[in-house]
Design an enzyme around this catalytic site. Structure first.
Site, PDB file in Angstrom:
ATOM      1  N   HIS A 106      21.420 -14.450  45.326  1.00  0.00           N
ATOM      2  CA  HIS A 106      20.956 -16.030  45.883  1.00  0.00           C
ATOM      3  C   HIS A 106      20.587 -16.347  44.402  1.00  0.00           C
ATOM      4  O   HIS A 106      20.571 -17.542  43.815  1.00  0.00           O
ATOM      5  CB  HIS A 106      20.350 -16.201  47.046  1.00  0.00           C
TER       6      HIS A 106
ATOM      7  N   THR B 207       6.093  -0.257  33.844  1.00  0.00           N
ATOM      8  CA  THR B 207       7.016  -1.544  35.008  1.00  0.00           C
ATOM      9  C   THR B 207       7.813  -1.827  35.839  1.00  0.00           C
ATOM     10  O   THR B 207       8.010  -3.286  36.732  1.00  0.00           O
ATOM     11  CB  THR B 207       5.500  -2.207  35.271  1.00  0.00           C
TER      12      THR B 207
ATOM     13  N   HIS C  95      23.116 -21.991  46.532  1.00  0.00           N
ATOM     14  CA  HIS C  95      22.735 -20.874  45.561  1.00  0.00           C
ATOM     15  C   HIS C  95      23.153 -21.013  44.671  1.00  0.00           C
ATOM     16  O   HIS C  95      22.146 -20.895  43.175  1.00  0.00           O
ATOM     17  CB  HIS C  95      22.674 -19.882  45.793  1.00  0.00           C
TER      18      HIS C  95
ATOM     19  N   CYS D 221      11.273  -0.216  32.166  1.00  0.00           N
ATOM     20  CA  CYS D 221      10.114  -0.050  31.099  1.00  0.00           C
ATOM     21  C   CYS D 221       9.247   0.606  33.120  1.00  0.00           C
ATOM     22  O   CYS D 221       9.723   1.670  33.189  1.00  0.00           O
ATOM     23  CB  CYS D 221       9.715  -1.165  30.424  1.00  0.00           C
TER      24      CYS D 221
ATOM     25  N   ASP E  53      13.222   1.579  27.596  1.00  0.00           N
ATOM     26  CA  ASP E  53      11.060   1.588  26.373  1.00  0.00           C
ATOM     27  C   ASP E  53      11.717   3.273  27.076  1.00  0.00           C
ATOM     28  O   ASP E  53      11.452   4.291  27.656  1.00  0.00           O
ATOM     29  CB  ASP E  53      10.239   0.845  26.544  1.00  0.00           C
TER      30      ASP E  53
HETATM   31  C1  RB5 Z   1       3.946   0.794  27.492  1.00  0.00           C
HETATM   32  O1  RB5 Z   1       3.200   1.442  27.434  1.00  0.00           O
HETATM   33  C2  RB5 Z   1       4.217   0.160  28.925  1.00  0.00           C
HETATM   34  O2  RB5 Z   1       3.670  -1.035  28.992  1.00  0.00           O
HETATM   35  C3  RB5 Z   1       5.684  -0.621  29.013  1.00  0.00           C
HETATM   36  O3  RB5 Z   1       6.265   0.438  29.729  1.00  0.00           O
HETATM   37  C4  RB5 Z   1       5.529  -1.446  30.342  1.00  0.00           C
HETATM   38  O4  RB5 Z   1       5.167  -1.036  31.526  1.00  0.00           O
HETATM   39  C5  RB5 Z   1       5.141  -2.673  30.105  1.00  0.00           C
HETATM   40  O5  RB5 Z   1       5.126  -3.722  31.260  1.00  0.00           O
END
Ligand code: RB5
Length: 149
Positions: free
Chosen positions: A98, A67, A133, A65, A8
């Site tokens: 694994h 996180t 595994h 993304c 994203d």
């Molecule tokens: C976008 O702002 C953020 O929510 C997305 O990149 C991600 O971290 C979501 O899990």
């Protein structure tokens, strides 16, 4: 090996760095976007990369993304996808060895580019160990089919 990439807006710049890194090493890359910093919805990109893997259009995927969490959760809704969020190399190696993970997910707001490229290298070069595994990964497939295990 062909690698599918998706991100994203939060992961766009890291995806670009990873694409260049992979192309320099001779990997074939399918880039499913996004292609700018404009705000987009991460599930679309997790879905695109996961679908490409299930269709056999790519062997492994890398999704990013902010996180790594949202895009990974989305990709994991596709039966047969095993996406692992990794912020260090040990988990990336074990996710392949694994868990036979077929997608690496990372958070561009969590780790730097240098570590991310090391994680990518380890993930792509590690083979699934099979053996005991494989039995465990098969149990994950059973859960996907709605079986009680
Ligand atoms: C976008 O702002 C953020 O929510 C997305 O990149 C991600 O971290 C979501 O899990």
């Amino acid at each position: 090996m062909r690698v599918a990439l998706g991100a994203d807006h939060g992961g766009y710049e890291l995806k670009e760095a990873i694409r260049k890194h992979l192309e320099t090493q001779g990997f074939e890359v399918s880039d499913f976007g996004t292609h700018s910093n404009e705000s987009v919805d991460y599930p679309r990109y997790g879905s695109a990369v996961g679908s490409a893997i299930i269709k056999g259009e790519a062997e492994l995927g890398i999704i990013i993304c902010g996180t790594g969490q949202g895009i990974s959760i989305a990709a994991n809704k596709i039966p047969g996808i095993r996406s692992a969020v990794c912020s260090e190399t040990y988990s990336a190696r074990m996710a392949r060895e694994h868990n036979n993970a077929n997608i690496l997910a990372m958070g561009a707001r969590v780790i730097g580019v240098g570590l991310a490229l090391d994680i990518v290298d380890i993930f792509l070069k590690t083979e699934f160990a099979g053996g005991r595994h494989a039995n465990r990964v098969n149990l994950i497939s059973s859960i996907e089919r709605g079986e009680t295990i």
